[in-house]
Every structure is written in structure tokens, then in C-alpha cells.
Design a protein around this motif. Structure first.
Motif, PDB file in Angstrom:
ATOM      1  N   LEU A  58       1.695  -6.146  -1.863  1.00 37.74           N
ATOM      2  CA  LEU A  58       1.797  -5.726  -0.665  1.00 37.74           C
ATOM      3  C   LEU A  58       2.016  -7.099   0.042  1.00 37.74           C
ATOM      4  O   LEU A  58       1.098  -8.141  -0.269  1.00 37.74           O
ATOM      5  CB  LEU A  58       0.940  -4.991   0.028  1.00 37.74           C
ATOM      6  CG  LEU A  58       0.878  -3.432  -0.238  1.00 37.74           C
ATOM      7  CD1 LEU A  58      -0.073  -2.891   0.242  1.00 37.74           C
ATOM      8  CD2 LEU A  58       2.147  -2.826   0.077  1.00 37.74           C
ATOM      9  N   ASP A  59       2.965  -7.586   0.981  1.00 39.57           N
ATOM     10  CA  ASP A  59       2.962  -8.589   1.767  1.00 39.57           C
ATOM     11  C   ASP A  59       1.742  -8.904   2.711  1.00 39.57           C
ATOM     12  O   ASP A  59       1.053  -7.842   3.153  1.00 39.57           O
ATOM     13  CB  ASP A  59       4.159  -8.608   2.417  1.00 39.57           C
ATOM     14  CG  ASP A  59       4.666 -10.111   3.042  1.00 39.57           C
ATOM     15  OD1 ASP A  59       5.573 -10.705   2.725  1.00 39.57           O
ATOM     16  OD2 ASP A  59       3.817 -10.108   4.353  1.00 39.57           O
ATOM     17  N   PRO A  60       1.195  -9.956   2.893  1.00 37.64           N
ATOM     18  CA  PRO A  60      -0.059 -10.183   3.482  1.00 37.64           C
ATOM     19  C   PRO A  60      -0.001  -9.783   4.888  1.00 37.64           C
ATOM     20  O   PRO A  60      -0.966  -9.315   5.448  1.00 37.64           O
ATOM     21  CB  PRO A  60      -0.381 -11.770   3.408  1.00 37.64           C
ATOM     22  CG  PRO A  60       0.793 -12.321   2.286  1.00 37.64           C
ATOM     23  CD  PRO A  60       1.604 -11.174   2.030  1.00 37.64           C
ATOM     24  N   SER A  61       1.134  -9.582   5.390  1.00 40.87           N
ATOM     25  CA  SER A  61       1.449  -9.277   6.520  1.00 40.87           C
ATOM     26  C   SER A  61       1.401  -7.497   6.684  1.00 40.87           C
ATOM     27  O   SER A  61       1.868  -7.059   7.938  1.00 40.87           O
ATOM     28  CB  SER A  61       2.616  -9.789   7.468  1.00 40.87           C
ATOM     29  OG  SER A  61       3.981  -9.147   6.703  1.00 40.87           O
ATOM     30  N   PHE A  65      -3.022  -3.876   6.569  1.00 47.40           N
ATOM     31  CA  PHE A  65      -4.116  -4.643   6.638  1.00 47.40           C
ATOM     32  C   PHE A  65      -4.689  -5.040   8.069  1.00 47.40           C
ATOM     33  O   PHE A  65      -5.728  -5.468   8.157  1.00 47.40           O
ATOM     34  CB  PHE A  65      -3.808  -5.936   5.761  1.00 47.40           C
ATOM     35  CG  PHE A  65      -3.384  -5.754   4.480  1.00 47.40           C
ATOM     36  CD1 PHE A  65      -4.238  -4.952   3.448  1.00 47.40           C
ATOM     37  CD2 PHE A  65      -2.436  -6.271   3.718  1.00 47.40           C
ATOM     38  CE1 PHE A  65      -4.050  -4.928   2.145  1.00 47.40           C
ATOM     39  CE2 PHE A  65      -1.904  -6.164   2.306  1.00 47.40           C
ATOM     40  CZ  PHE A  65      -2.783  -5.398   1.590  1.00 47.40           C
ATOM     41  N   PRO A 148       6.076  -5.608   6.787  1.00 47.69           N
ATOM     42  CA  PRO A 148       5.745  -6.976   6.905  1.00 47.69           C
ATOM     43  C   PRO A 148       5.857  -7.527   8.311  1.00 47.69           C
ATOM     44  O   PRO A 148       6.652  -8.145   8.399  1.00 47.69           O
ATOM     45  CB  PRO A 148       6.394  -7.649   5.787  1.00 47.69           C
ATOM     46  CG  PRO A 148       7.583  -6.903   5.867  1.00 47.69           C
ATOM     47  CD  PRO A 148       7.572  -5.567   6.333  1.00 47.69           C
TER      48      PRO A 148
END
Lengths: 358, 358
Positions: A58-61, A65, A148
Motif C-alpha cells: 500500500l502507498d504510504p499515503s 493509515f 493515495p
């Protein structure tokens, strides 16, 4: 077998099944496969697949999260003595999942597809269902927001995932009565909030009080309402029941209490048995009074993980309430035996609660 | 440059910088690198590194997906005319991050390491800081719980990550006054909950009301307290200020309101300027009265993303409150010009609010 068009990608490296004589620590072992389905605005839910259990990328953005847009459910599959695989009231979990989805702006999942997905992944990893008393296959469906994007709005993309975990008892103490801390500082949820939804928000809010209670030797926290701070709500991982003077009392669903499937089953059982049961407000003061005058006969928590968890001792500020003789109440035991008996196919399911995975 | 021992792995495939004349949609573009540091009980925070921006790989049972144990912060880096890179009050964000961490049982991050990490990653991707008026580099530090475990308790492992996004205005309307919906059904947070923590729980709880408000043409939701449902709290992405009869009033921090860095800066500015400022309870009734008798002179939101966001119109149930002539108030404009002037190095920073990245 299924209406939902599921693509299968079987593992080429199956894991070793847990040894039957090892205790299964709850929520730590996962099976060979998982179900995944994606959502995209304009496209709907698509690409249903059963694939090897593996990390998610998964994208950190990814919004999950940052902004907590996540839903989960929990139910169990049981292996009967004659080798059938039973689910317990899956439609109640699916209904609740979509209630959660609506509350937190996640697109609903068609009920039949949801059930097909559960059946298909459980069937795929059927060999993982443990058979020793008290064990089962815990099923964890969940949805996470995957856009994201940094900024507060509902995501346009989601993943719906189902993972499976062979489990022993949720509370290592088993049916031994637990000690409950009634919390007077922190609040789990409030009317108008997300308390009745099964979403991370309610659990993260519970951690600090749980740590405090554990440090004092208490295994669970009992939450009070967030407005008047005097009415009993739930235990966070369980709903709560009191038997007072022969009548079973549990807090009425008010928007900030999770509508438990086991809670509902207990109420139906009591009604069938002619045990008086009341869903209503109950204050700590009333509880304290019942404890003092000897009418507090039984206290137990209800939840998918532990089914029934007898409570032997409650503490509110400086007041300690001992429940009866501190053992397992007769009604608690009868409910536990009946529900687990139905779940395992040992008792006739006159309620049509079980669904066979074929 | 830094006390924290950071390992560097530079990208071998740098992305193209955004064109200066393209509008930067907030939170959609990310730079070439990110900072990551891991935590493990017994080992503490370790393995600080700056690596190419790339997807995170997490077990499907990672606790952040299920139980919402996640913290985030938001601050900005600015490029001055003479080419220096300035952060705005990063220590306030770091202090608040650790307050959030404590509230939701995430281990604290040493303040100096936190600042070193921000400086190091901003320095690495300094070329990404945009320079057009209203633009900046948004910095998003966040922590997620990573234990592969189903069950409610604080995680034993975490990732602390910092990502960077070149941004234009958060509200595409810019300094044009926005319309605010005062919510009377849903509740964002309550005393005893996690309202003062910067965690996903507060944002997921806000989505349904936000969707409802948007559908009615309102850009933001103003939240009331969860107990009496009549005192004004905050806007979810902003704190709120009212200028009534020459006095600036903002809700007092009470545990369910996020302590905004811009909020604090506005209060300090007003005090310096001799503008009377009060932090106290303010009810919808008082607001309605002020609107009716003409003493509601200015309303504005404050936040890192938008800095100052003038409010021209509020609605509570069937009552619409127009603010003054609907334009930008004189004080709102002065505060905006002063804060952004300090952030960009155009106005002397007599408060020592900016920190240079060298």
C-alpha cells in the motif's frame, strides 16, 4: 458453488498446519489463503480472488493509515463431529458490516457476495479448522480505504479482505470468571459517534483504559455512557449481561453500543427458555445496590471470540462488587453449553443459526 | 548535520518535479524519498533511514488495519526568497505528536530525533519545495501499529514514517469565505475520548456529517460538544475563531478539541497586537444572538493546511447566520498576511517560530 465470480490462485508453498496439541494463541496464526476484492468509484466491487496469504502493498499515503476509514467483522467456522463445516449466524455479521460501512462512508458489499466470499475462502482452507474442544477457525473480514491521498473525505478505492486464523480460547483463563474494571475517566464512544460501528476508532479509544486496568490486575474494561457517565454500555470486546433477582438485564442498544451477534443469541435463548430478559438502561448505582443486597446473581460478557465470559468481580472507583460465590453461574453455563453445542452441531439448531459450508 | 544516525538509500529513478504553473492539488503528489524508523518493544526506535518513496508491505493482520492505532501530524516547509528552507513551529507538532502517542499507547519518539528526521528528509527532497505564492511542502509524519495480531491491545511494533507532498491551497476557494454547517446529529469527539489526539478515529467519525454537509453545498462541518450538544468545538480540519464586538473568542481546549498550532499562533498574535482574545465556552445560542444583533464581525478557521479560512455563512438547523458583509474580515486578513509572511521569511520572526533547515 458460488454466484460470485472468484479467481483462484492457490499457494505453491503451503504452510505446516498447527499441531493439534499446541495451544492456539488467539489471532497469531493465519492460513494459506485469503480472499480479496477491490472497489473503485464508478466500477464498484470487482476482481474477487482467493490468493496466497501474503503482505499487502500500500502507498504510504493510503487513507487507512491516516484517517481511520476501516471496518472489520469477526465470526467463526466450526468442524462438527461428522466432518461438516458450520458458520454461526454469518448473515448477522454481514448485516452489521454493511451498517458499519454506511456509518463510515464505505460502499456496501452485496450480502450474497459477502457470504459467498466467506464460504469460498473457508472451503479453500477447510483443513485448517481445528477440532479440539474450544477451538475454531476465526474469520476476519475487513475493508480498508486505499486512496493515495492526504485530506479528509471518503476514499474512492477500497480493499475487502478476508483472512482466517485457527484459534483456541480468546481468554486464556477460559470460563474462569474474569475481573472487570468500570472506567470513570476515559470514554469509548458517545451517542452521535461511531460506537455501534465495528471500526478501529472504538478500539484505539479503549487502549489507555485497558492498559490502566491490566496494570491493576483487571482483564477487561466496562465502559459507561459518554454523556451522564453513569449508565453501563459494554466491555469493548464483549457485551455485558447481569442476572438480578432472576431477571437477565443488558444495556439497550442506543447507538454507542456494538450490537453483538452473541448478545442477540443470548436474548433469543433466554426468551425461548422463559427466562425474563430486559434490554434497558442500567446504572452503576443499580449494580452496586444489587451487589450489596445480594440480588446480583450472575454477570457475564458475550462475544464471538469468547462466546460467554463469566465475571466474578467488578470494581468502580473504590467499590468492589463480588458476584455471587465468584464461580460460573448456572445460567451462564447453560447459555455457553447451548451456543457452543449449536455451533459444533452437537445440539439441534432449532433457530436455524448455523450455515453449512459445502 | 544530525544526531540521529540515519542510513541513506537514494532513489535511482527520480520523478519529474511538478511544473510550477500547474495547480498542485493538495495531498496528491509525493516526493522522491521518505523517512522510516521502526519500533519494537525491548529494542526501542531503531533503523532510521531515508529511502525511495515506495509502497509499504504489511501483513493483512497488521493491527493498524483493524484497531485504528495510528497517529499523524501535519506541518509545512517554505522556501524563502533568498533560498532558505524554513519550518513553521515544528516543535509544537512534535510535542503534540507525543501527546497523541501517549493517549493511544504508541511509544513516544524522542523530540530531537523527530526534528532531525524532519530536517533530514526535507533537506533530501529540498528541490521539491514549490515557490509560487500559497504553495509549500506539506510534511506528514505518521506512526502505524504493525503487529501481525488480531486482538485488542497496544501493538509491540510500529513504523514511524515521514512523507512529503508539494501543495497548493488546501481549499481551492482560497481566502474566499466558506460556508459552514453546524452539525446537530453526529458527534466527532467527547470528553474522555480521543478528540484532542491527532488520530484517524476523529476523522473517520467526521465523514458522514461531511458528506451530508457537502451535499447541501457546505464545505465544512462545525462540531458541537458531545455532552450538552450546544457548545462549539472545532471544524475537524480547523479550529474556529469568532470576532464579536471587537473581542476574539475561540473555544477553550477541553480534551475533545485538537490543540492547533495555528490556533496557538493566532492567540499569541492577537495578544501581541493588543486585540482582546478569550478562550472560553461559546454556545450556538450566543453565536446566533451575535449574528442577529450585528456584533458578529468576523469568523475564521485556522489550520496548518489553509492557515486562515474566512467563514462567511453558518447554518444551524433552519437558522442561517451571515457574517458581516460576507467578505474577508480585516483582522482575518492581517493574521493571514502576518503568519504567511513569517512562514516565508518576508516578515521578521520576532516570535522565533521558524526553524531553518540547513
Amino acid at each position: 458453488m458460488t454466484m460470485l465470480n472468484i479467481r483462484y490462485e492457490k499457494t505453491t508453498a503451503p504452510k505446516e498446519l498447527p499441531k493439534e496439541d499446541n495451544p492456539l494463541k488467539f489471532g497469531t496464526i493465519f492460513t494459506d489463503h485469503m480472499f480479496i476484492m477491490n472497489y473503485e468509484t464508478g466500477k464498484g466491487w470487482h476482481d474477487a480472488r482467493i490468493v496466497p496469504y501474503a503482505p499487502l502493498s500500500l502507498d504510504p499515503s493510503a487513507m487507512v493509515f491516516h484517517y481511520g476509514q476501516e471496518m472489520f467483522e469477526g465470526l467463526k467456522a466450526y468442524k462438527t463431529e461428522d466432518g461438516r463445516t458450520l458458520l454461526f449466524r454469518p448473515n448477522k455479521n454481514i448485516e452489521r458490516a454493511n451498517n458499519t460501512n454506511r456509518r463510515i462512508c464505505i460502499p456496501e458489499i452485496p450480502e450474497e457476495d459477502f457470504l459467498d466470499a466467506i464460504k469460498a475462502v473457508v472451503k479453500t482452507d477447510e483443513a485448517w479448522i481445528p477440532t479440539k474442544p474450544g477451538t475454531s477457525l476465526y474469520i476476519r473480514p475487513f475493508v480498508i480505504a486505499t486512496d493515495p491521498f492526504l485530506g479528509v473525505r471518503p476514499s474512492d478505492t477500497y480493499m475487502f479482505i478476508i483472512i482466517l486464523s485457527p484459534v483456541g480460547a480468546y481468554y486464556p483463563e477460559g470460563l474462569n470468571p474474569v475481573k472487570i474494571w468500570i472506567e470513570d475517566e476515559y470514554v469509548r464512544a458517545v451517542k452521535g459517534g461511531v460506537g455501534e460501528a465495528k471500526t478501529g476508532a472504538n478500539y484505539v479509544a479503549s487502549l489507555a483504559a485497558q492498559v490502566k486496568a491490566h496494570d491493576d490486575g483487571y482483564s477487561q474494561v466496562l465502559w459507561l455512557d459518554g454523556v451522564e457517565r453513569k449508565y453501563i454500555e459494554e466491555v469493548g470486546a464483549m457485551n455485558i449481561f447481569f442476572k438480578i433477582n432472576g431477571t437477565v438485564v443488558t444495556p439497550k442498544l442506543n447507538g454507542s453500543i456494538l450490537p453483538g451477534v452473541t448478545r442477540n443469541s443470548v436474548i433469543e435463548l433466554c426468551k425461548t427458555w422463559g427466562v425474563p430478559v430486559e434490554e434497558r438502561k442500567i446504572s452503576v448505582d443499580e449494580l452496586y445496590e444489587a451487589s450489596n443486597n445480594g440480588s446480583l446473581e450472575e454477570v457475564f460478557g458475550t462475544g464471538t471470540a469468547a462466546v460467554i465470559s463469566p465475571v466474578g468481580h467488578l470494581r468502580f472507583e473504590d467499590h468492589v462488587m463480588q458476584v455471587s460465590d465468584g464461580g460460573i453461574g448456572e445460567l451462564s453455563q447453560r447459555i455457553y453449553d447451548t451456543i457452543t453445542g449449536i455451533q459444533l452441531g452437537d445440539i439441534e439448531d432449532t433457530f436455524n443459526w448455523t450455515v453449512e459450508v459445502k
